[in-house]
Scaffold this motif. Structure first.
Motif, PDB file in Angstrom:
ATOM      1  N   GLY A 158      -5.092   1.851  -6.683  1.00  0.00           N
ATOM      2  CA  GLY A 158      -5.599   3.180  -6.380  1.00  0.00           C
ATOM      3  C   GLY A 158      -6.817   3.183  -5.487  1.00  0.00           C
ATOM      4  O   GLY A 158      -7.354   4.258  -5.180  1.00  0.00           O
ATOM      5  N   ASP A 159      -7.264   1.987  -5.039  1.00  0.00           N
ATOM      6  CA  ASP A 159      -8.426   1.931  -4.150  1.00  0.00           C
ATOM      7  C   ASP A 159      -8.022   2.330  -2.732  1.00  0.00           C
ATOM      8  O   ASP A 159      -6.886   2.096  -2.302  1.00  0.00           O
ATOM      9  CB  ASP A 159      -9.019   0.518  -4.133  1.00  0.00           C
ATOM     10  N   LYS A 160      -8.980   2.901  -2.000  1.00  0.00           N
ATOM     11  CA  LYS A 160      -8.711   3.266  -0.616  1.00  0.00           C
ATOM     12  C   LYS A 160      -8.912   2.036   0.279  1.00  0.00           C
ATOM     13  O   LYS A 160      -9.994   1.445   0.291  1.00  0.00           O
ATOM     14  CB  LYS A 160      -9.622   4.406  -0.160  1.00  0.00           C
TER      15      LYS A 160
ATOM     16  N   GLU B 122     -16.192   5.846   6.317  1.00  0.00           N
ATOM     17  CA  GLU B 122     -15.967   5.402   4.938  1.00  0.00           C
ATOM     18  C   GLU B 122     -17.261   4.971   4.268  1.00  0.00           C
ATOM     19  O   GLU B 122     -17.257   4.530   3.118  1.00  0.00           O
ATOM     20  CB  GLU B 122     -14.967   4.226   4.926  1.00  0.00           C
TER      21      GLU B 122
ATOM     22  N   VAL C 284       0.861  -1.180   0.000  1.00  0.00           N
ATOM     23  CA  VAL C 284       0.000   0.000   0.000  1.00  0.00           C
ATOM     24  C   VAL C 284       0.900   1.234   0.000  1.00  0.00           C
ATOM     25  O   VAL C 284       2.093   1.159   0.318  1.00  0.00           O
ATOM     26  CB  VAL C 284      -0.938   0.035   1.225  1.00  0.00           C
ATOM     27  N   SER C 285       0.313   2.375  -0.330  1.00  0.00           N
ATOM     28  CA  SER C 285       1.072   3.629  -0.360  1.00  0.00           C
ATOM     29  C   SER C 285       0.251   4.745   0.253  1.00  0.00           C
ATOM     30  O   SER C 285      -0.956   4.610   0.465  1.00  0.00           O
ATOM     31  CB  SER C 285       1.470   3.978  -1.804  1.00  0.00           C
ATOM     32  N   ASP C 286       0.913   5.838   0.531  1.00  0.00           N
ATOM     33  CA  ASP C 286       0.251   7.020   1.096  1.00  0.00           C
ATOM     34  C   ASP C 286      -0.492   6.690   2.389  1.00  0.00           C
ATOM     35  O   ASP C 286      -1.611   7.168   2.640  1.00  0.00           O
ATOM     36  CB  ASP C 286      -0.728   7.655   0.088  1.00  0.00           C
TER      37      ASP C 286
ATOM     38  N   TRP D 116      -8.529   0.589   4.324  1.00  0.00           N
ATOM     39  CA  TRP D 116      -8.522   1.137   5.679  1.00  0.00           C
ATOM     40  C   TRP D 116      -8.657   0.028   6.722  1.00  0.00           C
ATOM     41  O   TRP D 116      -9.137  -1.070   6.445  1.00  0.00           O
ATOM     42  CB  TRP D 116      -9.643   2.170   5.847  1.00  0.00           C
TER      43      TRP D 116
ATOM     44  N   ARG E 215      -3.565   3.705   0.106  1.00  0.00           N
ATOM     45  CA  ARG E 215      -4.005   3.375  -1.251  1.00  0.00           C
ATOM     46  C   ARG E 215      -3.349   2.064  -1.680  1.00  0.00           C
ATOM     47  O   ARG E 215      -2.168   1.832  -1.440  1.00  0.00           O
ATOM     48  CB  ARG E 215      -3.617   4.480  -2.232  1.00  0.00           C
ATOM     49  N   THR E 216      -4.157   1.204  -2.336  1.00  0.00           N
ATOM     50  CA  THR E 216      -3.596  -0.022  -2.883  1.00  0.00           C
ATOM     51  C   THR E 216      -2.924   0.296  -4.212  1.00  0.00           C
ATOM     52  O   THR E 216      -2.983   1.435  -4.714  1.00  0.00           O
ATOM     53  CB  THR E 216      -4.698  -1.072  -3.104  1.00  0.00           C
TER      54      THR E 216
ATOM     55  N   GLU F   3      -5.468   4.573   7.023  1.00  0.00           N
ATOM     56  CA  GLU F   3      -5.931   4.351   5.660  1.00  0.00           C
ATOM     57  C   GLU F   3      -4.776   4.547   4.697  1.00  0.00           C
ATOM     58  O   GLU F   3      -3.778   5.208   5.020  1.00  0.00           O
ATOM     59  CB  GLU F   3      -7.079   5.307   5.300  1.00  0.00           C
TER      60      GLU F   3
END
Length: 538
Positions: free
Chosen positions: A328-330, A342, A310-312, A332, A324-325, A322
């Motif tokens: 680009g999906d969130k 959410e 994951v990132s960010d 959490w 991002r995969t 939380e």
């Protein structure tokens, strides 16, 4: 007692019975020799512990490798420990893997695997691997040094029975000495015996009335029981603590670190695809230092599940985390507030699982992707292995448990624990491991600390379980109660011999050599009754 024996021998010689006097001194000396040998077996524990300390160790300091004396080892030094060597100071492994024999300290016979980050105790033996370990305590404050100090303290502090018998030893001996001329006068002037015969009977009375067996009855038992307990990993700081444990019928347990391991563990995962949910959770929680997060990461590692990338990643205080995969999906992970934020909701099965986990006292984590809940996880402070057996062992030993089991109190401050200990039915034992347990440990009739606890808790307690194995407590109770029974038997026997033989000696039915045999034989007998406890296991 020595004075009584010498005077009796001189008295026998004064009436021409030098041979009887010689027999008296020989048997008395033989008895003392046997006592010293027997008691020495129980006191060898300190010497054996001292021998566990190596003279020095190979260390690396400031990049330089050298051998140094034990007293020169400093905190921060790197110990270089090779197979077969004793560990010279408490340290933490920074490189290498090995197995360590911890039986000299904990009584546990099975080797314990050690990897990077594991704690090494001084006096234990490195078995099959070379490791480098950073010293965390100086030699004088190590586990072994503290153990030696506690053993020395234990053998100087006496139980109530020992204190009582020693307090009366001198007055009793004085009374016997004053009674001798009265016995002589009564036999000679009132009984009409010749001077020599009356004096001989008075000397025999002085021998058989001597309190040797009475005085040795208790320490012989207590030191033997303490040595047997120490061999099994239960350290009594005094024979008074051993005596107190024999009377305990209520035990209060601190929960965290005592009944539990003070380590969060993933207990349950409820998801349609558990490996995928755990992989995502581990990927998220790897960015958090929270104990619950680390428990999830550790569980994924143990099950061979690679964390999802994951990132960010961003922590949301009071909610969770939380990120991002790769798509680009969130993603959490957090509590119900984060789930609601959410826009996600639980399925009936997930809602039921969440309620069950909350009822069990687990902390819950909800894992989601976008507005979809992937799973629910429960994390709890894991119980120590064998805790149920430990409680059963205490029940079998006749101890009624009060706190942490049939009854519990939560959110207690140190002063609350102190107050509750005072309210429980005495005599009460308190078991704990933390700084906040120290006042309650000191307040209880008997404080019990686990060896993995803090220094303050160990110093405040009367008994230390070196293996942190609660199963040992039930065995220690049984040993303490057997020791108490043996002390009572010894004292009854010793006083019984005096009460039976003394009148016979005055009546002339017991000659001096036979009186000596009865007296010294009784003394040796009570010592060996105590030595039987050396074979007991806790």
């Amino acid at each position: 007692m020595d004075l009584l024996m010498v005077l009796a021998a001189l008295g026998a010689a004064s009436i021409g019975q030098a041979a009887d006097g010689a027999i008296l001194l020989f048997l008395f000396s033989l008895s003392n020799t046997l006592q010293d040998w027997a008691m020495g077996r129980t006191k060898n524990a300190i010497a054996a512990l001292m021998d566990l300390s190596p003279e020095g160790a190979t260390i690396r300091r400031d990049g330089v490798e050298r051998w140094c004396q034990l007293g020169e080892i400093q905190v921060g030094d790197l110990l270089l420990v090779r197979p077969g060597e004793r560990i010279a100071a408490d340290a933490r492994v920074v490189q290498g893997n090995t197995a360590v024999d911890e039986s000299p300290i904990t009584g546990e016979s099975r080797p314990v695997d050690k990897a990077v980050g594991a704690e090494l105790a001084s006096g234990t033996v490195n078995l099959n691997g070379s490791v480098e370990a950073e010293v965390v305590r100086p030699a004088g404050e190590s586990t072994l040094a503290r153990l030696v100090g506690l053993m020395e303290q234990a053998q100087t502090e006496k139980s109530r029975t020992e204190t009582l018998t020693e307090r009366w030893e001198s007055p009793y001996a004085t009374t016997v000495l004053l009674a001798v001329p009265l016995v002589f006068a009564g036999l000679h002037f009132l009984g009409g015996l010749e001077t020599a015969a009356a004096w001989y009977r008075a000397m025999t009375f002085m021998v058989v009335a001597s309190p040797c067996a009475v005085v040795i009855s208790t320490p012989a038992v207590m030191l033997s029981a303490m040595a047997a307990a120490a061999r099994g990993g239960v350290l009594f700081k005094s024979s008074a603590a051993l005596d107190a444990l024999a009377g305990v019928n209520t035990v209060a347990f601190d929960k965290t670190g005592t009944l539990t391991q003070a380590k969060m563990t993933l207990t349950r995962t409820v998801a349609d695809d558990e490996p995928a949910a755990l992989a995502l959770a581990a990927g998220l929680e790897a960015h958090s230092e929270h104990p619950i997060a680390q428990a999830i990461v550790q569980a994924a590692q143990e099950r061979g599940i690679a964390p999802q990338r994951v990132s960010d990643a961003q922590a949301i205080p009071g909610h969770g985390i939380e990120a991002r995969t790769e798509n680009g999906d969130k993603a959490w992970a957090g509590n119900l507030r984060l789930m609601q934020r959410e826009g996600a909701s639980l399925t009936p099965a997930q809602d039921t699982a969440l309620a069950e986990l909350n009822a069990q006292g687990s902390s819950t984590v909800v894992i989601g992707l976008g507005s979809q809940v992937l799973g629910v996880m429960g994390v709890a402070d894991a119980l120590r292995p064998g805790i149920a057996q430990a409680v059963a062992g205490l029940k079998a030993a006749g101890v009624a448990q009060e706190v942490g089991l049939s009854e519990y109190r939560d959110e207690l401050l140190p002063e609350d624990k102190l107050r509750i200990i005072g309210e429980l039915p005495a005599p009460v034992a308190m078991m704990g491991d933390g700084v906040n347990d120290a006042p309650a440990l000191a307040r209880a009739d008997l404080g019990v600390a686990v060896g993995s606890g803090t220094d303050v808790a160990i110093e405040s307690a009367d008994v230390v379980l070196m293996q942190s194995d609660l199963n040992k407590l039930g065995g220690a109770v049984r040993l303490a109660r057997e020791a108490r029974r043996t002390v009572k038997f010894n004292l009854t026997f010793a006083f019984g011999v005096i009460l039976l033989i003394s009148p016979l000696a005055i009546a002339g039915h017991v000659p001096l050599p036979l009186g000596v045999v009865a007296h010294e034989g009784g003394t040796v007998f009570v010592v060996f009754m105590g030595l039987r406890l050396l074979r007991r296991q806790v």
